[in-house]
Design a protein around this motif. Sequence first.
Motif, short mmCIF file in Angstrom:
data_model
loop_
_atom_site.label_atom_id
_atom_site.label_comp_id
_atom_site.label_asym_id
_atom_site.label_seq_id
_atom_site.Cartn_x
_atom_site.Cartn_y
_atom_site.Cartn_z
N PRO A 1 -44.01 -28.26 -3.51
CA PRO A 1 -44.16 -29.55 -2.30
C PRO A 1 -42.79 -30.52 -2.52
CG PRO A 1 -46.11 -29.16 -3.36
CD PRO A 1 -45.46 -28.21 -3.99
N ASP A 2 -42.26 -30.52 -3.55
CA ASP A 2 -41.18 -31.40 -3.81
C ASP A 2 -40.05 -30.76 -3.24
OD1 ASP A 2 -42.70 -33.11 -5.18
OD2 ASP A 2 -42.25 -32.37 -7.37
N GLU A 3 -39.82 -29.64 -3.11
CA GLU A 3 -38.68 -28.95 -2.25
C GLU A 3 -38.79 -28.90 -0.87
OE1 GLU A 3 -36.88 -24.45 -1.93
OE2 GLU A 3 -37.97 -24.89 -3.72
N MET A 4 -40.33 -28.59 -0.62
CA MET A 4 -40.59 -28.41 0.89
C MET A 4 -40.61 -29.58 1.64
SD MET A 4 -40.40 -25.17 1.38
CE MET A 4 -40.89 -25.00 2.92
N MET A 5 -41.03 -30.77 1.16
CA MET A 5 -41.10 -31.89 1.51
C MET A 5 -42.02 -32.19 3.18
SD MET A 5 -37.38 -33.70 0.93
CE MET A 5 -36.67 -32.59 1.93
N PRO A 6 -43.20 -31.61 2.68
CA PRO A 6 -44.08 -31.39 4.15
C PRO A 6 -44.27 -32.86 4.81
CG PRO A 6 -45.31 -31.04 2.03
CD PRO A 6 -43.90 -31.27 1.78
N VAL A 7 -44.47 -32.99 5.89
CA VAL A 7 -44.69 -33.83 6.85
C VAL A 7 -46.00 -34.20 6.80
CG1 VAL A 7 -44.50 -35.11 8.95
CG2 VAL A 7 -42.58 -33.93 8.11
N ARG B 1 -29.46 -22.17 7.34
CA ARG B 1 -28.58 -22.15 8.38
C ARG B 1 -27.94 -23.52 8.71
NH1 ARG B 1 -28.05 -17.56 12.08
NH2 ARG B 1 -28.97 -15.78 11.15
N GLY B 2 -28.20 -24.52 7.89
CA GLY B 2 -27.88 -25.82 7.86
C GLY B 2 -28.63 -26.76 8.82
N TYR B 3 -29.83 -26.31 9.27
CA TYR B 3 -30.71 -27.40 10.06
C TYR B 3 -31.41 -28.07 9.19
CZ TYR B 3 -29.68 -23.92 14.16
OH TYR B 3 -29.19 -23.52 15.06
N PRO B 4 -31.63 -29.54 9.57
CA PRO B 4 -32.64 -30.33 8.77
C PRO B 4 -33.99 -29.71 9.08
CG PRO B 4 -31.49 -31.46 10.47
CD PRO B 4 -30.87 -30.09 10.51
N ALA B 5 -34.74 -29.38 8.55
CA ALA B 5 -36.16 -28.83 8.86
C ALA B 5 -37.18 -29.07 7.55
CB ALA B 5 -36.24 -27.34 9.14
N ARG B 6 -38.58 -29.51 8.26
CA ARG B 6 -39.46 -29.68 7.28
C ARG B 6 -40.82 -28.95 7.71
NH1 ARG B 6 -39.78 -36.12 6.24
NH2 ARG B 6 -41.22 -35.50 4.72
N PRO B 7 -41.93 -28.70 6.94
CA PRO B 7 -42.91 -28.33 7.62
C PRO B 7 -43.96 -29.37 7.74
CG PRO B 7 -42.81 -27.69 5.19
CD PRO B 7 -41.74 -28.54 5.60
N ARG C 1 -28.77 -28.87 16.55
CA ARG C 1 -28.47 -29.30 15.59
C ARG C 1 -28.82 -30.60 15.03
NH1 ARG C 1 -26.68 -25.46 12.00
NH2 ARG C 1 -26.00 -23.40 12.81
N ASN C 2 -28.66 -31.58 16.24
CA ASN C 2 -28.42 -33.17 15.84
C ASN C 2 -30.02 -33.64 15.86
OD1 ASN C 2 -29.15 -32.52 18.53
ND2 ASN C 2 -27.90 -34.36 19.23
N VAL C 3 -30.89 -32.85 15.40
CA VAL C 3 -32.28 -33.33 15.40
C VAL C 3 -33.02 -33.07 14.20
CG1 VAL C 3 -32.52 -33.60 17.97
CG2 VAL C 3 -33.19 -31.52 16.75
N GLU C 4 -34.10 -33.67 13.48
CA GLU C 4 -34.81 -33.12 12.54
C GLU C 4 -35.93 -32.04 13.14
OE1 GLU C 4 -37.47 -34.36 8.65
OE2 GLU C 4 -36.78 -35.88 10.22
N ILE C 5 -36.05 -31.09 12.60
CA ILE C 5 -36.97 -30.06 12.98
C ILE C 5 -38.50 -30.08 12.13
CG2 ILE C 5 -37.58 -27.45 13.55
CD1 ILE C 5 -34.55 -27.30 13.99
N ILE C 6 -39.48 -30.30 12.72
CA ILE C 6 -40.83 -30.26 11.96
C ILE C 6 -41.49 -28.89 12.45
CG2 ILE C 6 -43.10 -31.54 11.50
CD1 ILE C 6 -41.55 -34.07 11.97
N ALA C 7 -41.70 -28.14 11.72
CA ALA C 7 -42.30 -26.77 12.20
C ALA C 7 -43.78 -26.72 11.59
CB ALA C 7 -41.48 -25.55 11.49
N TYR C 8 -44.39 -26.10 12.48
CA TYR C 8 -45.88 -25.69 11.93
C TYR C 8 -46.43 -24.44 12.44
CZ TYR C 8 -47.70 -26.96 16.94
OH TYR C 8 -47.99 -27.00 17.98
N CYS C 9 -47.46 -23.87 11.65
CA CYS C 9 -48.29 -22.84 12.03
C CYS C 9 -49.76 -23.07 12.28
CB CYS C 9 -47.80 -21.67 11.06
SG CYS C 9 -48.17 -21.90 9.41
N GLN C 10 -50.48 -22.20 11.85
CA GLN C 10 -51.86 -22.00 12.23
C GLN C 10 -52.81 -22.96 11.21
OE1 GLN C 10 -54.63 -20.25 10.32
NE2 GLN C 10 -56.23 -21.39 11.32
#
Length: 226
Positions: free
Chosen positions: A113-119, A195-201, A169-178
């Motif tokens: 969790p410290d690495e993934m930094m989930p929202v 790929r250099g995108y800022p992203a968090r689950p 690329r100029n936004v933060e991506i918050i990804a989710y699944c089921q």
Amino acid sequence: MNEFVELGIYTQLARIGKALAHPVRLRLLDLLEDGEIEVDRLARAADVSLKNTSAQLQQLRSANLVVTRRQGNRIYYRLAGPEVSSLLSALQSCAEQRLADLREAIADLLGDPDEMMPVTVDQLRTRLDDPGVVVVDVRPAREYARGHIPGAVNLPAQELEARFDDIPRNVEIIAYCQGPYCVLSPDVVRLLRDRGYPARPLAGGMTRWAREGGTVQRGGQIDADR
């Protein structure tokens, strides 16, 4: 006599505990959080044989945790009520707090969790209208149509490699699944970060969003290059 009456009450309560005391049944209940689903599709989603799925669903049905609907030759299952979802949420929360082995298993599956930094759900609620955030649903289109977070774009995980150019690329991506133990969104976040995108689950995925009262939008498809 009162002693026997009390034991009878606890015997009835134990029916729920017995129904939940199987990993496949818990998996099926998690999948049913997304809404009604036909038994064949449920078996495929759980990666369990149809025969075993049907047998486990009968156990859940006998405890009134799920209900069915028949349409022609097809049988559809759904959770019996919102209290079942609340029970699952409380069970998982308690288990994650009390069982170190479970926390380790989750970290092995989803990442540190410290690495993934989930929202969290509460954090995402405050950012849904933020133009600097894009919420991405990485589930298949059919699951997205059944219910998704309002404004989320649908970018199925299996299409990610072919659609990197569609992702701003100029936004933060918050990804989710089921659900809380789904690996799709953590895997997508890792690929995006590579790929250099800022992203968090999103912690807990669509299941936790719905459990915590998040609005669910149904139908339609919004592309990632909207």
